[in-house]
Design a protein around this motif. Sequence first.
Motif, mmCIF file in Angstrom:
data_model
loop_
_atom_site.group_PDB
_atom_site.id
_atom_site.type_symbol
_atom_site.label_atom_id
_atom_site.label_comp_id
_atom_site.label_asym_id
_atom_site.label_seq_id
_atom_site.Cartn_x
_atom_site.Cartn_y
_atom_site.Cartn_z
ATOM 1 N N GLN A 1 -14.959 3.643 -15.388
ATOM 2 C CA GLN A 1 -14.753 4.323 -14.106
ATOM 3 C C GLN A 1 -13.978 3.389 -13.183
ATOM 4 N N LEU A 2 -12.889 3.883 -12.590
ATOM 5 C CA LEU A 2 -12.076 3.092 -11.659
ATOM 6 C C LEU A 2 -11.839 3.912 -10.396
ATOM 7 N N GLU A 3 -12.465 3.534 -9.294
ATOM 8 C CA GLU A 3 -12.311 4.271 -8.041
ATOM 9 C C GLU A 3 -11.877 3.383 -6.879
ATOM 10 N N ILE A 4 -11.913 2.084 -7.045
ATOM 11 C CA ILE A 4 -11.576 1.169 -5.958
ATOM 12 C C ILE A 4 -10.106 0.800 -6.086
ATOM 13 N N TYR A 5 -9.368 1.038 -5.005
ATOM 14 C CA TYR A 5 -7.940 0.762 -5.012
ATOM 15 C C TYR A 5 -7.649 -0.647 -4.546
ATOM 16 N N PHE A 6 -6.675 -1.276 -5.205
ATOM 17 C CA PHE A 6 -6.230 -2.616 -4.866
ATOM 18 C C PHE A 6 -4.725 -2.598 -4.736
ATOM 19 N N GLY A 7 -4.189 -3.629 -4.089
ATOM 20 C CA GLY A 7 -2.743 -3.739 -3.960
ATOM 21 C C GLY A 7 -2.287 -3.528 -2.532
ATOM 22 N N PRO A 8 -0.970 -3.363 -2.355
ATOM 23 C CA PRO A 8 -0.402 -3.243 -1.009
ATOM 24 C C PRO A 8 -0.696 -1.888 -0.376
ATOM 25 N N PHE A 9 -0.710 -1.869 0.937
ATOM 26 C CA PHE A 9 -0.870 -0.615 1.677
ATOM 27 C C PHE A 9 -0.168 -0.742 3.019
ATOM 28 N N GLU A 10 0.090 0.400 3.626
ATOM 29 C CA GLU A 10 0.630 0.448 4.982
ATOM 30 C C GLU A 10 0.180 1.766 5.598
ATOM 31 N N ARG A 11 -0.314 1.688 6.806
ATOM 32 C CA ARG A 11 -0.797 2.891 7.489
ATOM 33 C C ARG A 11 -0.340 2.828 8.939
ATOM 34 N N ARG B 1 3.470 2.600 -1.623
ATOM 35 C CA ARG B 1 2.202 2.922 -0.981
ATOM 36 C C ARG B 1 1.314 3.579 -2.026
ATOM 37 N N PHE B 2 0.436 2.798 -2.594
ATOM 38 C CA PHE B 2 -0.425 3.348 -3.624
ATOM 39 C C PHE B 2 -1.708 3.915 -3.039
ATOM 40 N N TRP B 3 -2.190 3.333 -1.971
ATOM 41 C CA TRP B 3 -3.421 3.824 -1.348
ATOM 42 C C TRP B 3 -3.355 3.562 0.144
ATOM 43 N N GLN B 4 -4.177 4.263 0.871
ATOM 44 C CA GLN B 4 -4.307 4.053 2.305
ATOM 45 C C GLN B 4 -5.790 3.950 2.630
ATOM 46 N N PRO B 5 -6.158 2.945 3.422
ATOM 47 C CA PRO B 5 -7.568 2.796 3.763
ATOM 48 C C PRO B 5 -8.044 3.926 4.669
ATOM 49 N N ALA B 6 -9.307 4.280 4.531
ATOM 50 C CA ALA B 6 -9.914 5.280 5.416
ATOM 51 C C ALA B 6 -9.968 4.717 6.827
ATOM 52 N N ALA B 7 -9.812 5.588 7.822
ATOM 53 C CA ALA B 7 -9.777 5.119 9.210
ATOM 54 C C ALA B 7 -10.454 6.111 10.143
ATOM 55 N N ASP B 8 -11.019 5.583 11.209
ATOM 56 C CA ASP B 8 -11.553 6.372 12.322
ATOM 57 C C ASP B 8 -10.786 5.970 13.571
ATOM 58 N N VAL B 9 -10.456 6.928 14.416
ATOM 59 C CA VAL B 9 -9.781 6.657 15.681
ATOM 60 C C VAL B 9 -10.557 7.383 16.767
ATOM 61 N N HIS B 10 -10.956 6.632 17.803
ATOM 62 C CA HIS B 10 -11.668 7.276 18.912
ATOM 63 C C HIS B 10 -11.332 6.561 20.220
ATOM 64 N N GLU B 11 -11.620 7.228 21.322
ATOM 65 C CA GLU B 11 -11.400 6.640 22.645
ATOM 66 C C GLU B 11 -12.735 6.333 23.296
#
Length: 136
Positions: free
Chosen positions: A80-90, A21-31
């Motif tokens: 400058q490198l700020e964008i993550y690539f590769g596999p993820f799991e959240r 797990r190199f990175w995790q995408p940002a997320a919003d959770v709401h009802e």
Amino acid sequence: MTRFTEDALRAFLDNQGGVTRFWQPAADVHETRDALVIRLELAGATTETLSVTLSGDGRHLTVAGSRGEGSGEEKTLCHQLEIYFGPFERTFELPEDFRVDRDTITATLKNGFLTIRLPERSFSAMPTRKIPISQG
């Protein structure tokens, strides 16, 4: 560059269950009134590289996949490198009192955002039931 190094070290030290797990995408959770909505920022991902699963007990929703760089350009010097690539799991733990209607879950990838809509299962009012008492 410091953030990149810290994140890489954290990913290496937090490696759980063999899943990289190199990175995790940002997320919003709401009802809303009738659903739980999870929205993830996944620019560059495609429907073919994503997987959304709900656990058997309906308590955890997992989004996994991979985001490729896709540019094909050879980098000779990076400034400058700020964008993550590769596999993820959240994995998201759903609220304890929320019951998902498994048959009507939807997931839509649009404009770099994955929106998962988990409708709440409705309970129709049941008539009062008298429970017979047996003599033991």
